[in-house]
Design a protein around this motif. Structure first.
Motif, short mmCIF file in Angstrom:
data_model
loop_
_atom_site.label_atom_id
_atom_site.label_comp_id
_atom_site.label_asym_id
_atom_site.label_seq_id
_atom_site.Cartn_x
_atom_site.Cartn_y
_atom_site.Cartn_z
N LEU A 132 6.22 18.16 1.70
CA LEU A 132 5.24 17.46 2.53
C LEU A 132 5.28 15.95 2.29
N TYR A 133 5.42 15.55 1.03
CA TYR A 133 5.53 14.11 0.73
C TYR A 133 6.76 13.50 1.40
N LEU A 134 7.90 14.21 1.28
CA LEU A 134 9.14 13.70 1.86
C LEU A 134 9.04 13.60 3.38
N VAL A 135 8.45 14.61 4.02
CA VAL A 135 8.28 14.58 5.48
C VAL A 135 7.42 13.38 5.88
N TYR A 136 6.34 13.15 5.13
CA TYR A 136 5.47 12.01 5.45
C TYR A 136 6.23 10.69 5.32
N VAL A 137 6.99 10.53 4.24
CA VAL A 137 7.73 9.28 4.04
C VAL A 137 8.77 9.08 5.14
N ILE B 178 -4.02 22.60 -7.52
CA ILE B 178 -3.72 21.55 -6.55
C ILE B 178 -4.94 20.65 -6.35
N ASN B 179 -6.11 21.25 -6.35
CA ASN B 179 -7.35 20.47 -6.23
C ASN B 179 -7.51 19.53 -7.43
N LEU B 180 -7.23 20.03 -8.62
CA LEU B 180 -7.33 19.20 -9.83
C LEU B 180 -6.27 18.11 -9.85
N GLN B 181 -5.09 18.43 -9.32
CA GLN B 181 -4.03 17.41 -9.22
C GLN B 181 -4.52 16.23 -8.38
N THR B 182 -5.28 16.54 -7.33
CA THR B 182 -5.81 15.50 -6.45
C THR B 182 -6.76 14.57 -7.20
N ARG C 53 0.83 -1.21 0.00
CA ARG C 53 0.00 0.00 0.00
C ARG C 53 0.86 1.25 0.00
N VAL C 54 1.91 1.25 0.83
CA VAL C 54 2.80 2.41 0.90
C VAL C 54 3.51 2.62 -0.44
N ALA C 55 4.03 1.53 -0.99
CA ALA C 55 4.76 1.63 -2.27
C ALA C 55 3.84 2.16 -3.37
N SER C 56 2.62 1.64 -3.44
CA SER C 56 1.69 2.07 -4.49
C SER C 56 1.33 3.54 -4.33
N GLY C 57 1.08 3.97 -3.10
CA GLY C 57 0.73 5.37 -2.85
C GLY C 57 1.84 6.32 -3.23
N ILE D 123 -3.73 -0.18 -4.03
CA ILE D 123 -3.52 1.13 -4.64
C ILE D 123 -4.46 2.16 -4.02
N TYR D 124 -5.74 1.81 -3.87
CA TYR D 124 -6.70 2.75 -3.29
C TYR D 124 -6.31 3.11 -1.85
N ALA D 125 -5.92 2.10 -1.06
CA ALA D 125 -5.53 2.37 0.34
C ALA D 125 -4.25 3.20 0.40
N GLY D 126 -3.35 2.98 -0.55
CA GLY D 126 -2.06 3.67 -0.51
C GLY D 126 -2.15 5.16 -0.79
N VAL D 127 -3.13 5.59 -1.60
CA VAL D 127 -3.20 7.01 -1.96
C VAL D 127 -3.95 7.85 -0.94
N ILE D 128 -4.71 7.20 -0.03
CA ILE D 128 -5.53 7.98 0.91
C ILE D 128 -4.71 8.94 1.76
N PRO D 129 -3.56 8.52 2.37
CA PRO D 129 -2.77 9.50 3.14
C PRO D 129 -2.30 10.68 2.28
#
Length: 516
Positions: free
Chosen positions: A210-215, A452-456, A143-147, A483-489
């Protein structure tokens, strides 16, 4: 019931798309059907459709949109030349020994590819085929890898040069001018693609951070989800890192530097990017390094000198110095063209150019067909009174300007579950953004919030495009649920990014105000 034809028309469009009909035909077909229904019931003047020819001509003569196929070509050439593979391999070995190191490398490569290609599908597929198996072999949670892979691929929508930002700049500029006309101003200002590129730089870097901090936090809190790569993985040396990283960075500086520095228009810079991508491809595929580097240097010198000392041969008062400069420019152009021809030979032999042109034609045709179809839909929607209804709804929204913006952002977010960014940009935004600007919102800040909203929308199940791209490229052990679970965070992180831009608008408005 007939007084609600505009709302029924919008609902019919959603239904046609969800039933699986091709998007462009659905948009135009629903528009034409409801035009005749409106004419038959007396709710629309059918002669409004006579303005469609003018709209088509305006689209085909729009200099801003010419940049789209050139930027797409640049990205397609880089994708077909497999430069992404070298980047991923090098960065993966550089950061692989950290908890979450492979995830960090995927995000950084995604950011580099976003700034040099801007094509979401190509980036997600490349990283899904190369990085995802390596992450799974290292013991990453699926899940993490897919996200991580899905999200890193969507950075191409917010980090310039981006097709989304080009379309958005055109839509927002038209909305800004419309708002000024409605305010009684007839000497109107326009917005440029360069302003939106500049406005997106800091928000794009903020999202990467923000992505890097989360990872990093996830790797620290749950190290079992993102273990380090095997200890025997060879670290790249400095020369290898430079060979992989420096060419894309130089291309980014050449393209964005020319636009943000006011040296070239986005269309001119896009052509520079396409030539630069071709030279990089030729260098990677065995063309003479000396000739490629000399040609690149000649093009750079030509651009700088011609910008500083222009020569116009149609003038009658040319001096000998002007003729000498003209000869120098001609020599530099010939040198550059020799390098391009040298790069073309291996690129043609290995089918890189053929594949890149096919991808460019496919994507460009899809985008322009959607924009043309949206012209029919919006004309009919306006004829049925939809524009006035939207303005009335937003103006009477509780909370005033802020309430109207919150409503629009939530509406766009939920539309992203079902529609692509192109459809939302050319159908929905022209209806809501003029009113939002009239309510007092800064058009550039508003455009970046919407971007940013459209990127989401690329990440939101069930129809997020990145999810489909990864599903097609992922190994068998990755399921749709993973894949679905990985993108939620990461959807939550996107929301945090929107909040940052909302409450600190200078993140989006400072750089354009300095440069333009």
């Amino acid at each position: 019931m007939m007084e609600y034809l505009d709302l029924i028309m919008f609902a019919a469009l959603m239904g046609a798309i969800l039933l699986g009909f091709p998007v462009s035909f659905s948009i135009a077909g629903v528009g034409i059907i409801f035009a005749f229904i409106g004419w038959y019931t007396g709710h629309m003047d059918i002669t409004l459709l006579g303005a469609m020819g003018q709209r088509v001509f305006g689209l085909l003569s729009n200099n801003v949109l010419i940049a789209i196929p050139l930027f797409v070509l640049m990205g397609a050439v880089l994708e077909k030349s497999r430069i992404a593979e070298d980047l991923l391999d090098t960065m993966g070995r550089l950061f692989g020994q950290l908890h979450g190191g492979l995830g960090i490398s995927v995000i950084l490569v995604g950011a580099l590819l976003a700034a040099s290609t801007g094509i979401v599908g190509a980036t997600v597929v490349a990283m899904g085929m190369i990085a995802l198996p390596a992450m799974l072999r290292a013991g990453y949670d699926p899940r993490v890898a897919s996200g991580i892979v899905c999200t890193a691929g969507t950075l191409g929508q917010i980090i310039p040069p981006s097709t989304l930002l080009i379309i958005l700049a055109d839509v927002m500029s038209n909305s800004f001018q419309q708002a000024q006309y409605e305010q009684g101003k007839f000497s109107v200002e326009a917005l440029s693609v360069g302003q939106f590129f500049a406005a997106a730089v800091i928000p794009g870097l903020l999202l990467v951070t923000l992505y890097l901090v989360y990872v990093l936090l996830r790797g620290w809190i749950r190290p079992q989800d993102m273990p380090p790569a095997p200890a025997d993985l060879a670290k790249p040396d400095r020369a290898e890192i430079l060979r992989a990283v420096v060419p894309p960075i130089l291309l980014i500086f050449a393209v964005l530097g020319a636009i943000l520095g006011g040296i070239a228009t986005p269309t001119e810079a896009a052509s520079v990017g396409a030539i630069g991508a071709l030279l990089m491809t030729g260098h990677k595929m065995g063309a003479s390094p000396k000739l490629i580097l000399t040609g690149a240097a000649a093009f750079i010198a030509l651009g700088v000198l011609a910008g500083a000392f222009p020569v116009r041969f149609q003038r009658n008062d040319l001096s000998n110095a002007d003729f000498a400069l003209g000869l120098v420019y001609a020599g530099l152009a010939i040198c550059g063209m020799m390098a391009v021809l040298a790069a073309l030979k291996p690129a043609l032999n290995q089918k890189v150019v053929h594949g890149a042109l096919e991808s460019t034609l496919t994507m460009t045709s899809m985008i322009f067909a959607t924009i043309l179809a949206a012209g029919v839909f919006s004309l009919v929607f306006i004829g049925l009174g939809g524009e006035e209804r939207v303005a009335s709804i937003l103006s009477s929204m509780p909370g005033g300007a802020t309430g109207a913006l919150v409503f629009c952002m939530v509406f766009i977010f939920f539309l992203g579950f079902f529609l692509d960014f192109v459809e939302i940009s050319v159908i929905v935004l022209p209806l809501v953004t003029p009113t939002l600007i009239l309510l007092g919102h800064d058009p550039i800040w508003l455009g970046i919030l919407i971007a940013i909203n459209l990127q989401t929308s690329f990440l939101t199940p069930p129809f997020g495009f990145s999810l489909f791209y990864l599903r097609g490229a992922a190994p068998k052990e990755i399921t749709t649920r993973h894949i679905y679970a990985g993108v939620i965070p990461f959807i939550g992180i996107q929301a945090i990014g929107v909040v940052f831009i909302w409450f600190v608008p200078t993140l989006a408005t400072w750089l354009p105000s300095v440069l333009f």
